[in-house]
Structures are given as structure tokens and as C-alpha cells.
Design an enzyme around this catalytic site. Structure first.
Site, PDB file in Angstrom:
ATOM      1  N   GLY A 197       0.773  -1.231   0.000  1.00 55.95           N
ATOM      2  CA  GLY A 197       0.000   0.000   0.000  1.00 55.95           C
ATOM      3  C   GLY A 197       0.805   1.283   0.000  1.00 55.95           C
ATOM      4  O   GLY A 197       0.289   2.335  -0.378  1.00 55.95           O
ATOM      5  N   ASP A 198       2.066   1.235   0.441  1.00 56.49           N
ATOM      6  CA  ASP A 198       2.887   2.445   0.497  1.00 56.49           C
ATOM      7  C   ASP A 198       4.345   2.049   0.302  1.00 56.49           C
ATOM      8  O   ASP A 198       5.202   2.361   1.128  1.00 56.49           O
ATOM      9  CB  ASP A 198       2.688   3.157   1.835  1.00 56.49           C
ATOM     10  N   LEU A 199       4.643   1.398  -0.818  1.00 55.88           N
ATOM     11  CA  LEU A 199       5.915   0.705  -0.971  1.00 55.88           C
ATOM     12  C   LEU A 199       6.985   1.611  -1.581  1.00 55.88           C
ATOM     13  O   LEU A 199       7.528   1.349  -2.654  1.00 55.88           O
ATOM     14  CB  LEU A 199       5.729  -0.555  -1.804  1.00 55.88           C
TER      15      LEU A 199
END
Length: 271
Positions: A197-199
Site C-alpha cells: 500500500g505504500d511501498l
């Protein structure tokens, strides 16, 4: 120009009575990386004891730290993530104490070891393949673009979007312009997998022997695979298009979906 320090020395903060003994005697540093609004501290012990990390949230972000705790517990059975040492929450505060993952961030490694860039990118691609291969039906968390669009609209309506932090491609845009351009790319056929999701490259840790783990998992859940692919691709752009192409090829995407990349990068602007 020298790089900004990633952390600076800090004084210990007040802690709940059950948490304080777990970090007693450690040296505190506060992280300068990330935009979550939570305070993140590295806690170093004398000798060879491993580092710990403490995330402290107050007010509106208490729920975010609670979400991260739940996802860490679930992901630990599948991929390398920090282990939870202690989690305490009250109506106004949350404290999440975690082990440090071994390795250095992917961004640091690509900066300092350009000769190893292909091996690093290949390790990242293989890690994403493992993450995305987790059976989606076993994942209890939803993070798809429909849900995140609702959250993005809520943030826009309350003036919480920082337009000054937009990517260069959207410099000078307003949040509403990003919203309209993003909406014009819908609908698309979703390809749901378990995503981080927030890589960002700062959230990927790589060891000397190429093992990869991830941190900051509070947005993990079922979403289109391009939620992760787009953000990694953007980060690799700082190191040249050849590494971006290598990343997709190693991951197994022969023809990247440019529309999904644009959509997910614009969606990310609103968080």
C-alpha cells in the site's frame, strides 16, 4: 549538497508504565523520514543488542498505528516485517514497539552501491512477487482504490492534502486537478492481490545477501497490484529508466499498464 540526515538525537518521551522497562537505558533518535505524522524513534542499546523502533501516535493517527499493528501480526506469517514487542493504546495515544529489520533501505543501497543496482532491483521484484502471491482470500484487510478514493475525498474536503509535495509531473496542480485527472482514468479492471500500500524505497529493507523485508505496513490489504508496482516504479525513476524496465521485467510484466501507473501515482498524491 549533502543528504539530509535520516534521524537526529532525541530525548526519551513519557511512556506507559508497562512499556518503559522494555526500553530502559537505550539511546533515542527520532526519524526524519516519512510523512505519516507519527513520531518514530530508533532505540539503540549498548553492546550487540538489536535496535528497536517505537512509533507514537496522538489524536487522529491513533487508529493508523492500530491498523499497522494488526497488519504486522497478519503479515508476519508470510513475509519479513518487524516483530511486535509491545502495543498499548488509549483513546488519545498509541505506542507500537517493534524490532528493527536487518539491512538498509533500497534507496540507500541504490545510492551507495550503483554497481549492484540490478541485483537490488531483482531482489525487490522477487519480494513483490512473493507478497502478491499470498492468497488474497486469506487476507482480512481491504485497501482497494474504491476505499482509498473515499479517504482521498475526505482529505481533500478538509484541506489535508499538501499540494506543495506533489511529484514534479504535477507541480503547480491543485488537489482538485489531481482528483479530476485521476477520475478520468476510471474505470479499470481491478487485479486484486495482497499489497503493501505504500511501498516507497524507504519502506523496503535489503540485507547484504539480498533478503528483503518491509516496514510501515499500515495501508496493507487487498488492492490492485499496481498500487505497489507504481510506487516502486516511481522510486526507481530516480536511478534511471533502465532500472524501471528491469523491475517490471523481473516481476513478470511484459507491458506495464501506463494508465494504472498514472492513476495510482495520482491517488498517492492525496495521502
Amino acid at each position: 549538497m549533502p543528504a539530509e540526515p535520516r534521524e537526529h538525537p532525541a530525548e526519551p518521551i513519557d511512556l506507559p508504565a508497562t512499556l518503559a522497562p522494555l526500553v530502559q537505558g537505550r539511546r533515542w533518535s527520532r526519524s526524519t523520514v516519512g510523512e505519516s505524522g507519527d513520531a518514530v524513534y530508533r532505540l539503540q542499546a549498548a553492546g550487540d543488542a538489536p535496535d528497536l523502533y517505537l512509533k507514537h501516535a496522538r489524536g487522529p493517527t491513533v487508529a493508523d498505528v492500530t491498523d499497522e499493528m494488526a497488519r504486522l501480526r497478519w503479515l508476519a506469517a508470510h513475509i519479513a516485517v518487524p516483530a511486535i514487542r509491545c502495543f498499548i493504546t488509549t483513546p488519545d495515544d498509541a505506542w507500537l514497539l517493534m524490532t528493527a529489520l536487518p539491512g538498509r533501505t533500497a534507496g540507500e543501497l541504490l545510492d551507495s552501491r550503483p554497481d549492484d543496482a540490478i541485483a537490488i532491483v531483482d531482489a525487490l521484484a522477487h519480494f513483490l512477487r512473493r507478497l502478491h502471491a499470498i492468497p488474497a482470500e486469506t487476507c482480512p484487510f481491504n485497501a482497494d482504490h474504491r476505499l482509498r478514493l473515499g479517504e482521498a475525498r475526505w482529505r481533500l474536503d478538509r484541506g489535508l492534502v499538501d499540494a506543495d509535495d506533489f511529484d514534479p509531473e504535477r507541480a503547480g496542480w491543485t488537489g482538485e486537478q489531481v482528483w479530476d485527472a485521476m477520475a478520468a482514468l476510471l474505470p479499470f479492471a481491478p487485479d486484486p492481490v495482497v499489497t503493501h500500500g505504500d511501498l516507497s524505497l524507504d519502506n523496503l529493507l535489503v540485507t547484504a545477501d539480498g533478503r528483503v523485508g518491509c516496514i510501515d505496513t499500515g495501508r496493507a490489504g487487498i488492492a490492485d497490484r499496481y498500487q505497489d508496482l507504481a510506487i516502486v516504479w516511481r522510486g526507481l525513476g530516480d536511478f534511471g529508466p533502465a532500472l524501471q524496465e528491469r523491475f517490471f521485467a523481473t516481476y513478470g510484466v511484459a507491458r506495464p499498464d501506463a494508465r494504472k501507473i498514472r492513476f495510482h501515482l495520482m491517488l498517492d498524491e492525496l495521502f
